[in-house]
Design an enzyme around this catalytic site. Structure first.
Site, PDB file in Angstrom:
ATOM      1  CG  ASN A   9      -3.212   1.212  11.304  1.00 31.40           C
ATOM      2  OD1 ASN A   9      -3.324  -0.010  11.358  1.00 31.40           O
ATOM      3  ND2 ASN A   9      -2.459   1.824  10.401  1.00 31.40           N
ATOM      4  CD1 TRP A  10      -5.121  -0.961  17.386  1.00 30.96           C
ATOM      5  CD2 TRP A  10      -5.276  -3.087  18.080  1.00 30.96           C
ATOM      6  NE1 TRP A  10      -6.008  -0.996  18.437  1.00 30.96           N
ATOM      7  CE2 TRP A  10      -6.127  -2.296  18.876  1.00 30.96           C
ATOM      8  CE3 TRP A  10      -5.222  -4.465  18.322  1.00 30.96           C
ATOM      9  CZ2 TRP A  10      -6.897  -2.830  19.908  1.00 30.96           C
ATOM     10  CZ3 TRP A  10      -5.995  -4.992  19.350  1.00 30.96           C
ATOM     11  CH2 TRP A  10      -6.820  -4.180  20.140  1.00 30.96           C
ATOM     12  CE  LYS A  11       0.875   2.116  11.651  1.00 29.22           C
ATOM     13  NZ  LYS A  11       1.941   3.008  11.276  1.00 29.22           N
ATOM     14  CG  HIS A  94      -1.339   2.515   6.205  1.00 28.34           C
ATOM     15  ND1 HIS A  94       0.030   2.505   6.262  1.00 28.34           N
ATOM     16  CD2 HIS A  94      -1.764   3.231   7.279  1.00 28.34           C
ATOM     17  CE1 HIS A  94       0.416   3.175   7.339  1.00 28.34           C
ATOM     18  NE2 HIS A  94      -0.649   3.619   7.972  1.00 28.34           N
ATOM     19  CD  GLU A  96       2.963   1.429   8.189  1.00 23.67           C
ATOM     20  OE1 GLU A  96       2.158   0.555   8.556  1.00 23.67           O
ATOM     21  OE2 GLU A  96       3.322   2.379   8.919  1.00 23.67           O
ATOM     22  CD  GLU A 166      -2.230   7.542   8.185  1.00 16.82           C
ATOM     23  OE1 GLU A 166      -2.435   7.543   9.399  1.00 16.82           O
ATOM     24  OE2 GLU A 166      -1.814   6.551   7.575  1.00 16.82           O
ATOM     25  N   GLY A 172       4.896   7.263  12.383  1.00 17.26           N
ATOM     26  CA  GLY A 172       5.785   6.496  13.257  1.00 17.26           C
ATOM     27  C   GLY A 172       7.116   7.183  13.518  1.00 17.26           C
ATOM     28  CB  SER A 212       3.623  11.422  15.062  1.00 13.99           C
ATOM     29  OG  SER A 212       4.602  10.576  14.469  1.00 13.99           O
ATOM     30  N   GLY A 233      -1.663   5.350  14.946  1.00 12.05           N
ATOM     31  CA  GLY A 233      -0.896   4.102  14.976  1.00 12.05           C
ATOM     32  C   GLY A 233      -0.385   3.829  16.377  1.00 12.05           C
ATOM     33  N   GLY A 234       0.879   4.162  16.616  1.00  9.27           N
ATOM     34  CA  GLY A 234       1.547   3.842  17.879  1.00  9.27           C
ATOM     35  C   GLY A 234       0.728   4.123  19.139  1.00  9.27           C
TER      36      GLY A 234
HETATM   37  P1  PGA Z   1       1.572   6.619  13.826  1.00  9.71           P
HETATM   38  O1  PGA Z   1       0.901   5.842  12.611  1.00  9.71           O
HETATM   39  O2  PGA Z   1       0.448   7.230  14.631  1.00  9.71           O
HETATM   40  O3  PGA Z   1       2.326   5.564  14.605  1.00  9.71           O
HETATM   41  O4  PGA Z   1       2.459   7.668  13.256  1.00  9.71           O
HETATM   42  C1  PGA Z   1      -0.192   6.362  11.926  1.00  9.71           C
HETATM   43  C2  PGA Z   1      -0.618   5.420  10.822  1.00  9.71           C
HETATM   44  O5  PGA Z   1       0.247   4.848  10.156  1.00  9.71           O
HETATM   45  O6  PGA Z   1      -1.823   5.230  10.576  1.00  9.71           O
END
Ligand code: PGA
Length: 250
Positions: A9-11, A94, A96, A166, A172, A212, A233-234
């Site tokens: 997930n590149w956000k 998601h 966010e 999640e 994050g 994470s 994500g990251g």
């Molecule tokens: P993260 O994000 O791996 O940076 O914790 C995961 C996500 O939000 O899908």
């Protein structure tokens, strides 16, 4: 045996030019048949990244979709638009988006329905906040999110959905749920899908853990009985993503 599924997930990261650089770096390292690999990229990157992925087994994913077919919804993107440019998966709900963009269980349900009607595969995100975990209502919260998101969806359609667990406090933050904590909730998700549909729907459901995930913890997380991969994500923006995809060798 469920095939593992790892999605990046590149956000809101990577311009089209930067996206192509990242794809060129990762493509030779993560193009594999041993696990389903998906790049969920920003809207403007979908077409160039989709072109760059042609001839590989890496699938293209979007990070959101609107629930209406078309019309006066300034700034939104429809499922047909995504489908036409070769998108296969779409992240829905998601945390966010729930926290910053007003998504509710109701809009998430509408989005899952519309995505399925266009044969897009939803990656449906659920998870509790730190407060909810501390209050001891994690399972209750996640069960309710799953039920509401899948409301009105047939078993046949539900079988294609991927669910990503999640925990919000792990996204994050560098704080990963322990493999046992993640397994407990993923097992509860499989159970609720079994109650809603059938044991076979529960058995075929693919459940990701997200929050994470990195090269160092993927193998342990993905070895748990009800965890079928990760939403990353990251670490999906780095070479580390390849370690996650090839977790079996790490
Ligand atoms: P993260 O994000 O791996 O940076 O914790 C995961 C996500 O939000 O899908």
């Amino acid at each position: 045996m469920r095939k593992k599924i790892v999605a990046g997930n590149w956000k809101m990261n990577k311009t089209p030019k930067e996206a192509l650089e990242l794809v060129e770096l990762l493509k030779p390292k993560v193009d594999t048949d041993s696990c389903d690999v998906i790049f969920c990229v920003p809207y403007v990157d979908l077409i160039p990244v989709g072109d760059a992925l042609k001839g590989t087994s890496i699938a293209l994913g979007a990070q959101n979709v609107h629930f209406e077919e078309s019309g006066a919804y300034t700034g939104e993107i429809s499922p047909a638009m995504l489908k036409e440019i070769g998108v296969t998966y779409v992240v829905i709900g998601h945390s966010e988006r729930r926290a910053y963009f007003g998504e509710t269980d109701e809009t998430v349900n509408k989005k899952v329905k519309t995505a399925l009607s266009h044969e897009l595969i939803p990656i449906l995100c659920v998870g509790e906040s730190l407060e909810e975990r501390e209050m001891g209502i994690t399972i209750e919260k996640v069960r309710s999110q799953v039920k509401l998101a899948l409301s009105g969806i047939s078993e046949e359609q539900a079988k294609t959905v991927v669910i990503a667990y999640e925990p919000i406090w792990a996204i994050g933050t560098g704080k990963t749920a322990t493999s046992l904590q993640a397994q407990e909730v993923c097992a509860a998700i499989r159970q609720v899908v079994g109650e809603l549909y059938s044991p076979s729907a529960a058995q075929s459901l693919r459940i990701q853990y997200g929050g994470s995930v990195g090269g160092k913890n993927a193998a342990e997380l993905f070895s748990m009985g009800d965890i079928d991969g990760g939403l990353v994500g990251g670490a999906s923006l780095k070479e580390e993503f390849a370690q996650i995809v090839h977790y079996e060798n790490s």
